[in-house]
Design a protein around this motif. Structure first.
Motif, PDB file in Angstrom:
ATOM      1  N   ASN A 375       0.833  -1.147  -0.077  1.00  0.00           N
ATOM      2  CA  ASN A 375      -0.039  -0.156  -0.107  1.00  0.00           C
ATOM      3  C   ASN A 375       0.911   1.176  -0.143  1.00  0.00           C
ATOM      4  N   VAL A 376       2.058   1.256  -0.066  1.00  0.00           N
ATOM      5  CA  VAL A 376       3.215   2.535   0.052  1.00  0.00           C
ATOM      6  C   VAL A 376       3.245   3.035  -1.233  1.00  0.00           C
ATOM      7  N   TYR A 377       3.630   2.134  -2.248  1.00  0.00           N
ATOM      8  CA  TYR A 377       3.780   2.739  -3.764  1.00  0.00           C
ATOM      9  C   TYR A 377       2.768   2.521  -4.655  1.00  0.00           C
ATOM     10  N   GLU A 378       2.827   3.522  -5.497  1.00  0.00           N
ATOM     11  CA  GLU A 378       1.731   3.114  -6.603  1.00  0.00           C
ATOM     12  C   GLU A 378       1.796   1.709  -7.422  1.00  0.00           C
ATOM     13  N   ARG A 381      -0.191  -0.862  -5.002  1.00  0.00           N
ATOM     14  CA  ARG A 381      -1.346  -0.550  -5.048  1.00  0.00           C
ATOM     15  C   ARG A 381      -2.171  -1.198  -6.293  1.00  0.00           C
TER      16      ARG A 381
ATOM     17  N   THR B 112      -4.230  10.213  -1.955  1.00  0.00           N
ATOM     18  CA  THR B 112      -4.384   8.556  -2.236  1.00  0.00           C
ATOM     19  C   THR B 112      -3.364   7.948  -1.099  1.00  0.00           C
ATOM     20  N   GLY B 113      -2.291   8.804  -0.540  1.00  0.00           N
ATOM     21  CA  GLY B 113      -1.320   8.322   0.190  1.00  0.00           C
ATOM     22  C   GLY B 113      -0.399   7.342  -0.155  1.00  0.00           C
ATOM     23  N   ALA B 114      -0.258   7.263  -1.728  1.00  0.00           N
ATOM     24  CA  ALA B 114       0.703   6.645  -2.283  1.00  0.00           C
ATOM     25  C   ALA B 114       1.948   7.580  -2.844  1.00  0.00           C
ATOM     26  N   VAL B 115       3.224   6.751  -2.787  1.00  0.00           N
ATOM     27  CA  VAL B 115       4.353   7.349  -3.369  1.00  0.00           C
ATOM     28  C   VAL B 115       4.568   7.052  -4.685  1.00  0.00           C
TER      29      VAL B 115
END
Lengths: 428, 428
Positions: A375-378, A381, B112-115
């Protein structure tokens, strides 16, 4: 300084009058030794003569210190395998030793120099007579394989053999096993035998029993001490903790990995300490974990389905390989991705197709250490959105669990549920 | 104890009157702070308010200690990216910063909270103004990719860009890069640019620049210090040595691996110490290696051929997958085998077929640590006899080297020769 005549002799073994297996007496400046001449230790320098003493231990004697060598008797097989072991004692706890091959059951072929499986459990016991001090040991062989040749059907044979001893007086079962794939076998047994009433320990060695500095004896004795001392269930791997002979480590079977190709302390618990340490001096056991197996019911789910593919991702990995897997009846794919659980976007289409075809797709990381966080990087996700399941376990355990989960479920949803549920402390 | 009003406010950010990017003044019991309100740090507890101070550093202030907050100006993009950097100095050494994306060039999407990658080299320089103290830095972008999406064609773009600066006044070139596949890129550049006259350093970060505790600044500064201080050639990776901010490690580009999915000290030299340590306090460099690149001639061989398959072996691996690879125009197979370099005997027939079809087959080990020795066990000897080439390098480097060797050779014999020859200290 000129080499003495023994240095010359030992270094041109072919023309030497002392042959491997000869019982010889070596007179040195300080001590005299009687033992069987052994092949030299492959990984160390060649300045020592190696003999196996009559108490079973091997010693290396610096050739420079040798004053005289006498041949006492000629090379015989029984000189190499010359141990006797104690008669069984009825007061000691009963332990079963199952042999499957591997280095711990191997010998060095003096002609070719290669190591291959030769000894059954009974012979292991003869080679390590000390084990009879700790337990009343029964031995039986299942097969005799180098562990690189062990495949899932072998795992099932081991599980079936163990189940046949479900109602026995054994306090524990020890499986001698090759080290190359021991962690894959331990992962399978952890799932298939979860809830089995007594502890099961896999043990191996990095040097064969007939070679100097073999770690076989200490590993086996430590495994015996563990099953006697530990009054619970679970599947474990017992091996040297490091190069030091005084401590053996006992790892949870789903968390362990062979992280070095040759060191004695090759096996490590990934992302944590070994669950237990077994101290060789007095046999006491230190507990490093609060993960205690205490399943009340043994389910006996030993089936597996090998239609699982482990894909280690690398830049340039061709999605056509993934397409082939999807089109050829595979039911699960374990991705060994990068970082927190990624693969390149060139695979997204194929992954989508796999999931649409009811193929389970799970994500692990090739980093070895650290957890999956999708859930951290695009990228993480997007992969999650495609339906990829994050698996916070080592890739080796994930592929084995997928085979087992597939063998014990009726559809992908049921399998996914099993994959995401803790069965044998497999989650990091 | 009841939470104070700021705890309530900060924890229901959506309804809070303070927005991410607002310039705020925080008055505490002991100190007052002025800075830009930042998103909270994902991996730590949520008891702190994070602000970026005007000197560029981020601080966490315990919410409990806050007495008053004043909004000084509203959320603007330039409040988040608010640094100015010094004018160029002609007395400092010239360094080129090439940006390719990755976390070091990423920002957190507040919605979105994504990096995801957002910044080019120029913006990185604005975000880390300190770097202008050490060098006269020119920046240019090549592409903006998360490194999991980087494929071999990207590698070639980087190489071409670097070659265009072969005759420049730069003392070194720094490439900012995502960490997921940074070691694959560094391996490729090590081969393709071997002999390039100035040092090339890849640098990344495990936390994006706009987040508290980002490791980006220290890694980048250390990389700059290294290229300025090191007067030789070679391709390296510079990252935190461990969680400690005071030392960065500089690894040889062919020996390094991302061994942790999230820690700052994720990158490690396999089977040894990092080649250099860069001490952050005074900038001095410790050399741990005698491996010094001093190739007189730069060959400029940047071609590669991706018809290479990396196969991680596991019990149950189906030889049909190997057959598919053989039948579909692959020219090289890198086996990631077990232990000292083995795969199961169920693959022998297919391996034989591959070699008969002039496909290069090389062996590495999944143990991570330790070397390949294919003359110890029967399995290793049999595989060697089939024509498998032992490759004492990490599997990631082996697959990249195979792509490069294949791209720069005319037949399998020539390729085998390149694979067995040291090009950039790739051998363990």
């Amino acid at each position: 300084m000129q080499p003495n005549k023994y240095e010359v002799n030992y270094n041109v073994r072919k023309r030497s009058k002392y042959k491997i297996g000869d019982l010889i007496k070596i007179e040195c400046d300080t001590d005299n030794y009687i033992g069987t001449l052994m092949p030299r230790y492959q990984y160390t320098n060649h300045d020592n003569i190696i003999i196996k003493l009559q108490n079973g231990y091997n010693v290396g004697i610096p050739i420079k210190s040798v004053n005289n060598i006498t041949k006492m008797s000629k090379q015989t097989k029984s000189n190499v395998v010359h141990q006797t072991y104690n008669a069984k004692s009825t007061t000691l706890p009963k332990v079963l030793l199952l042999s499957t091959g591997g280095t711990i059951a191997s010998s060095l072929d003096y002609v070719t120099g290669a190591v291959s499986p030769t000894f059954d459990g009974n012979e292991i016991q003869k080679l390590i007579p000390e084990i009879s001090k700790f337990a009343n040991i029964d031995t039986t062989g299942i097969f005799l394989e180098s562990s690189e040749n062990i495949i899932p059907s072998h795992w099932k044979k081991i599980a079936k053999k163990i189940i046949s001893y479900k109602k026995s007086q054994y306090v524990g079962i020890i499986i001698s096993h090759g080290t190359d794939t021991m962690h894959y076998t331990s992962a399978y047994l952890s799932f298939a035998l979860s809830g089995f009433p007594i502890p099961i320990v896999l043990v191996g060695s990095q040097r064969s029993l007939d070679r100097p500095s073999s770690d076989a004896a200490i590993n086996l004795i430590s495994a015996i001490r563990f099953v006697i001392g530990y009054k619970s269930q679970g599947v474990f791997v017992v091996m040297h903790e490091d190069e030091n002979d005084s401590i053996a480590a006992c790892h949870i079977g789903t968390r362990v990995r062979k992280n070095h190709s040759s060191k004695r302390g090759a096996f490590q618990t990934v992302g944590g300490k070994p669950a237990f340490l077994i101290h060789n001096e007095d046999g006491h056991i230190t507990q490093n974990t609060n993960k205690v197996f205490n399943q009340k019911f043994y389910g006996g789910k030993i089936d597996l389905d090998t239609r699982v593919s482990l894909i280690k991702y690398y830049p340039g990995y061709d999605s056509k390989l993934l397409e082939y897997i999807i089109d050829h009846n595979y039911r699960a794919i374990i991705l060994e991705g990068t970082g927190l659980g990624h693969v390149g976007n060139t695979l997204y289409e194929s992954i989508k197709k796999a999931i649409e075809n009811d193929i389970f797709v799970g994500m692990t990381t090739q980093c070895i250490n650290g957890i999956i966080q999708m859930n951290v990087y695009e990228s993480g996700r997007k992969l999650t959105k495609l339906g990829v399941t994050p698996l916070n376990m080592i890739p080796e355990t994930a592929v084995v669990k997928a085979m087992w989960a597939l063998g014990n479920s009726n559809n992908v949803l049921e399998m996914k549920k099993i994959m995401s549920k803790n069965v044998a402390f497999e989650f990091k």
